[in-house]
Write a protein that holds these residues in place. Structure first.
Motif, PDB file in Angstrom:
ATOM      1  N   ALA A 131      -9.687  15.085  35.777  1.00 36.47           N
ATOM      2  CA  ALA A 131      -9.531  16.217  34.851  1.00 36.47           C
ATOM      3  C   ALA A 131     -10.890  16.843  34.579  1.00 36.47           C
ATOM      4  N   THR A 143     -11.072  16.907  27.848  1.00 34.44           N
ATOM      5  CA  THR A 143     -10.989  16.274  29.162  1.00 34.44           C
ATOM      6  C   THR A 143     -10.201  14.975  29.088  1.00 34.44           C
ATOM      7  N   ARG A 151      -6.484  15.644  28.828  1.00 32.91           N
ATOM      8  CA  ARG A 151      -5.943  16.103  30.112  1.00 32.91           C
ATOM      9  C   ARG A 151      -5.865  14.970  31.126  1.00 32.91           C
ATOM     10  N   LEU A 152      -6.838  14.074  31.072  1.00 36.74           N
ATOM     11  CA  LEU A 152      -6.912  12.991  32.048  1.00 36.74           C
ATOM     12  C   LEU A 152      -5.884  11.899  31.780  1.00 36.74           C
TER      13      LEU A 152
END
Length: 223
Positions: free
Chosen positions: A153, A194, A197-198
Protein backbone atom coordinates in the motif's frame (compact mmCIF):
# COMPACT_ATOMS: atom_id res chain seq x y z
CA UNK A 1 4.08 -2.70 -45.18
CA UNK A 2 0.89 -0.97 -46.36
CA UNK A 3 -1.47 0.97 -44.09
CA UNK A 4 -4.00 -1.88 -43.87
CA UNK A 5 -1.36 -4.38 -42.75
CA UNK A 6 0.08 -1.88 -40.29
CA UNK A 7 -3.31 -1.25 -38.68
CA UNK A 8 -3.99 -4.98 -38.49
CA UNK A 9 -0.63 -5.59 -36.81
CA UNK A 10 -1.23 -2.75 -34.34
CA UNK A 11 -4.65 -4.17 -33.49
CA UNK A 12 -3.20 -7.61 -32.80
CA UNK A 13 -0.45 -6.11 -30.64
CA UNK A 14 -2.99 -4.07 -28.66
CA UNK A 15 -5.17 -7.12 -28.03
CA UNK A 16 -2.14 -9.09 -26.86
CA UNK A 17 -1.14 -6.28 -24.52
CA UNK A 18 -4.62 -6.04 -23.05
CA UNK A 19 -4.78 -9.80 -22.62
CA UNK A 20 -1.46 -9.88 -20.82
CA UNK A 21 -2.55 -6.98 -18.61
CA UNK A 22 -5.74 -8.77 -17.66
CA UNK A 23 -3.81 -11.97 -16.98
CA UNK A 24 -1.70 -10.27 -14.29
CA UNK A 25 -4.72 -9.11 -12.32
CA UNK A 26 -5.83 -12.45 -10.93
CA UNK A 27 -7.76 -12.62 -7.63
CA UNK A 28 -5.53 -13.34 -4.64
CA UNK A 29 -5.30 -17.02 -3.74
CA UNK A 30 -6.50 -17.32 -0.14
CA UNK A 31 -6.31 -21.14 0.03
CA UNK A 32 -3.47 -21.22 2.57
CA UNK A 33 -5.08 -18.41 4.61
CA UNK A 34 -8.40 -20.27 4.81
CA UNK A 35 -6.70 -23.51 5.82
CA UNK A 36 -4.66 -21.87 8.57
CA UNK A 37 -7.48 -19.72 10.04
CA UNK A 38 -5.14 -17.70 12.31
CA UNK A 39 -6.69 -16.14 15.39
CA UNK A 40 -3.72 -14.16 16.71
CA UNK A 41 -1.08 -12.08 14.92
CA UNK A 42 2.39 -11.10 16.08
CA UNK A 43 3.38 -7.79 14.48
CA UNK A 44 7.14 -7.46 14.01
CA UNK A 45 8.69 -3.97 13.91
CA UNK A 46 8.91 -2.95 10.22
CA UNK A 47 12.21 -3.07 8.38
CA UNK A 48 12.94 0.44 7.16
CA UNK A 49 14.36 0.92 3.67
CA UNK A 50 13.74 4.69 3.68
CA UNK A 51 16.26 7.31 4.88
CA UNK A 52 13.97 8.47 7.72
CA UNK A 53 15.00 6.91 11.04
CA UNK A 54 11.52 7.52 12.50
CA UNK A 55 9.75 5.44 9.87
CA UNK A 56 9.70 2.04 11.59
CA UNK A 57 8.31 3.23 14.93
CA UNK A 58 5.87 5.56 13.19
CA UNK A 59 4.26 2.85 11.06
CA UNK A 60 4.39 0.29 13.89
CA UNK A 61 2.31 2.60 16.06
CA UNK A 62 -0.54 2.40 13.52
CA UNK A 63 -0.48 -1.27 12.58
CA UNK A 64 -2.36 -2.88 15.47
CA UNK A 65 -5.63 -1.02 15.00
CA UNK A 66 -6.63 -2.21 11.50
CA UNK A 67 -5.73 -5.80 12.41
CA UNK A 68 -7.75 -5.66 15.62
CA UNK A 69 -10.66 -4.08 13.76
CA UNK A 70 -10.41 -6.91 11.22
CA UNK A 71 -11.04 -9.42 13.99
CA UNK A 72 -7.65 -10.62 15.24
CA UNK A 73 -5.94 -10.65 18.61
CA UNK A 74 -2.80 -8.55 18.16
CA UNK A 75 0.08 -8.96 20.56
CA UNK A 76 0.99 -5.60 22.17
CA UNK A 77 3.71 -4.19 19.92
CA UNK A 78 5.61 -2.46 22.76
CA UNK A 79 5.81 -5.72 24.70
CA UNK A 80 6.92 -7.63 21.60
CA UNK A 81 9.66 -5.10 20.84
CA UNK A 82 10.87 -5.12 24.45
CA UNK A 83 10.99 -8.94 24.48
CA UNK A 84 13.20 -8.93 21.40
CA UNK A 85 15.54 -6.31 22.84
CA UNK A 86 15.83 -8.12 26.16
CA UNK A 87 17.07 -11.08 24.16
CA UNK A 88 19.72 -9.07 22.33
CA UNK A 89 17.81 -8.35 19.10
CA UNK A 90 17.79 -4.59 18.66
CA UNK A 91 16.99 -4.02 14.99
CA UNK A 92 13.96 -5.04 12.91
CA UNK A 93 16.29 -6.89 10.52
CA UNK A 94 17.48 -9.11 13.38
CA UNK A 95 13.93 -9.65 14.58
CA UNK A 96 12.75 -10.66 11.11
CA UNK A 97 15.57 -13.21 10.93
CA UNK A 98 14.20 -15.24 13.87
CA UNK A 99 12.68 -18.52 12.69
CA UNK A 100 8.92 -18.94 12.64
CA UNK A 101 9.24 -21.94 14.94
CA UNK A 102 11.12 -19.85 17.52
CA UNK A 103 8.56 -17.04 17.33
CA UNK A 104 5.81 -19.59 17.86
CA UNK A 105 7.67 -21.01 20.87
CA UNK A 106 8.24 -17.62 22.51
CA UNK A 107 4.96 -15.84 21.80
CA UNK A 108 2.48 -18.63 20.98
CA UNK A 109 0.99 -16.62 18.11
CA UNK A 110 -0.69 -18.25 15.12
CA UNK A 111 0.82 -15.91 12.53
CA UNK A 112 3.42 -13.15 12.23
CA UNK A 113 3.29 -10.02 10.11
CA UNK A 114 6.48 -8.93 8.38
CA UNK A 115 6.46 -5.38 6.97
CA UNK A 116 9.04 -3.49 4.92
CA UNK A 117 8.84 0.28 4.48
CA UNK A 118 9.89 1.26 0.98
CA UNK A 119 9.10 5.01 1.12
CA UNK A 120 8.70 7.41 4.03
CA UNK A 121 9.04 11.16 4.21
CA UNK A 122 8.58 14.48 2.48
CA UNK A 123 10.24 15.21 -0.84
CA UNK A 124 10.48 18.55 -2.63
CA UNK A 125 10.11 18.40 -6.43
CA UNK A 126 10.23 21.99 -7.76
CA UNK A 127 6.50 22.79 -7.91
CA UNK A 128 5.15 20.43 -5.28
CA UNK A 129 6.08 18.88 -1.98
CA UNK A 130 4.57 15.49 -1.08
CA UNK A 131 4.81 13.31 1.99
CA UNK A 132 4.70 9.67 0.98
CA UNK A 133 4.57 6.43 2.96
CA UNK A 134 4.67 3.08 1.16
CA UNK A 135 5.07 -0.41 2.58
CA UNK A 136 4.69 -4.07 1.71
CA UNK A 137 3.62 -6.85 4.06
CA UNK A 138 3.75 -10.62 4.36
CA UNK A 139 1.74 -12.75 6.80
CA UNK A 140 3.36 -16.07 7.75
CA UNK A 141 1.83 -19.03 9.56
CA UNK A 142 4.08 -19.64 12.58
CA UNK A 143 2.95 -23.25 12.79
CA UNK A 144 4.01 -24.23 9.26
CA UNK A 145 6.10 -21.29 8.00
CA UNK A 146 3.74 -20.97 5.03
CA UNK A 147 2.97 -17.59 3.50
CA UNK A 148 -0.73 -16.83 4.08
CA UNK A 149 -0.97 -13.41 2.44
CA UNK A 150 1.10 -10.66 0.81
CA UNK A 151 0.14 -7.07 0.00
CA UNK A 152 1.37 -3.52 -0.43
CA UNK A 153 0.00 0.00 0.00
CA UNK A 154 0.99 3.61 -0.55
CA UNK A 155 -0.42 6.94 0.59
CA UNK A 156 0.58 10.50 -0.26
CA UNK A 157 -0.29 13.95 1.02
CA UNK A 158 -0.63 15.02 -2.62
CA UNK A 159 -3.62 12.80 -3.34
CA UNK A 160 -6.53 14.77 -4.75
CA UNK A 161 -4.64 18.06 -4.83
CA UNK A 162 -4.67 20.36 -7.84
CA UNK A 163 -2.77 23.52 -8.62
CA UNK A 164 -4.72 26.54 -9.90
CA UNK A 165 -2.32 29.24 -8.70
CA UNK A 166 0.18 29.27 -11.57
CA UNK A 167 3.89 28.54 -11.43
CA UNK A 168 4.83 31.13 -8.79
CA UNK A 169 1.97 30.03 -6.55
CA UNK A 170 2.97 26.40 -6.97
CA UNK A 171 6.59 27.14 -6.02
CA UNK A 172 5.54 29.06 -2.91
CA UNK A 173 3.08 26.35 -1.88
CA UNK A 174 5.68 23.62 -2.36
CA UNK A 175 8.17 25.46 -0.15
CA UNK A 176 5.56 26.04 2.56
CA UNK A 177 4.37 22.44 2.40
CA UNK A 178 7.93 21.20 2.78
CA UNK A 179 8.39 23.20 5.99
CA UNK A 180 4.97 22.42 7.46
CA UNK A 181 5.10 18.72 6.62
CA UNK A 182 8.55 18.36 8.16
CA UNK A 183 7.82 20.29 11.35
CA UNK A 184 4.37 18.78 11.77
CA UNK A 185 5.58 15.19 11.22
CA UNK A 186 3.17 14.73 8.34
CA UNK A 187 4.76 11.35 7.71
CA UNK A 188 3.21 9.92 10.87
CA UNK A 189 -0.26 10.99 9.72
CA UNK A 190 0.25 9.51 6.24
CA UNK A 191 1.62 6.33 7.83
CA UNK A 192 -1.77 5.84 9.46
CA UNK A 193 -3.49 5.97 6.07
CA UNK A 194 -0.98 3.56 4.57
CA UNK A 195 -1.49 1.17 7.48
CA UNK A 196 -5.26 1.18 7.01
CA UNK A 197 -4.92 0.53 3.29
CA UNK A 198 -2.36 -2.21 3.83
CA UNK A 199 -3.98 -4.16 6.67
CA UNK A 200 -7.74 -3.67 6.39
CA UNK A 201 -9.88 -6.38 4.73
CA UNK A 202 -10.80 -5.60 1.15
CA UNK A 203 -10.01 -6.63 -2.41
CA UNK A 204 -6.72 -8.57 -2.19
CA UNK A 205 -6.45 -7.55 1.48
CA UNK A 206 -6.27 -9.78 4.53
CA UNK A 207 -9.24 -11.94 5.45
CA UNK A 208 -11.38 -11.02 8.42
CA UNK A 209 -10.53 -12.74 11.68
CA UNK A 210 -12.62 -14.76 14.14
CA UNK A 211 -13.47 -11.72 16.29
CA UNK A 212 -15.16 -9.98 13.36
CA UNK A 213 -18.97 -10.19 12.94
CA UNK A 214 -18.25 -10.86 9.25
CA UNK A 215 -16.23 -13.99 10.02
CA UNK A 216 -17.55 -17.08 8.30
CA UNK A 217 -19.82 -15.19 5.89
CA UNK A 218 -19.33 -16.18 2.29
CA UNK A 219 -18.91 -12.68 0.84
CA UNK A 220 -15.95 -10.93 -0.73
CA UNK A 221 -12.66 -12.12 0.70
CA UNK A 222 -14.16 -13.71 3.80
CA UNK A 223 -12.92 -17.10 5.05
Amino acid sequence: MNLSSLLKWAGVALLALLASGCATRQPYDYSAFRRAQPKSILVLPPVNKSPDILASNSLLAHMSMPLAEAGYYVFPVALVTRTFKENGLNSPDEMHAVSTAKLREIFGADAALYVEITEYGTSYAVIRSDTVVAAKARLLDLRSGETLWEGSARASSGEGQSNNNGLIGALVKAAIDQIVNTIGEKGHEIAGITSQRLLSPGPSGILVGPRSPEYGKDTGNRP
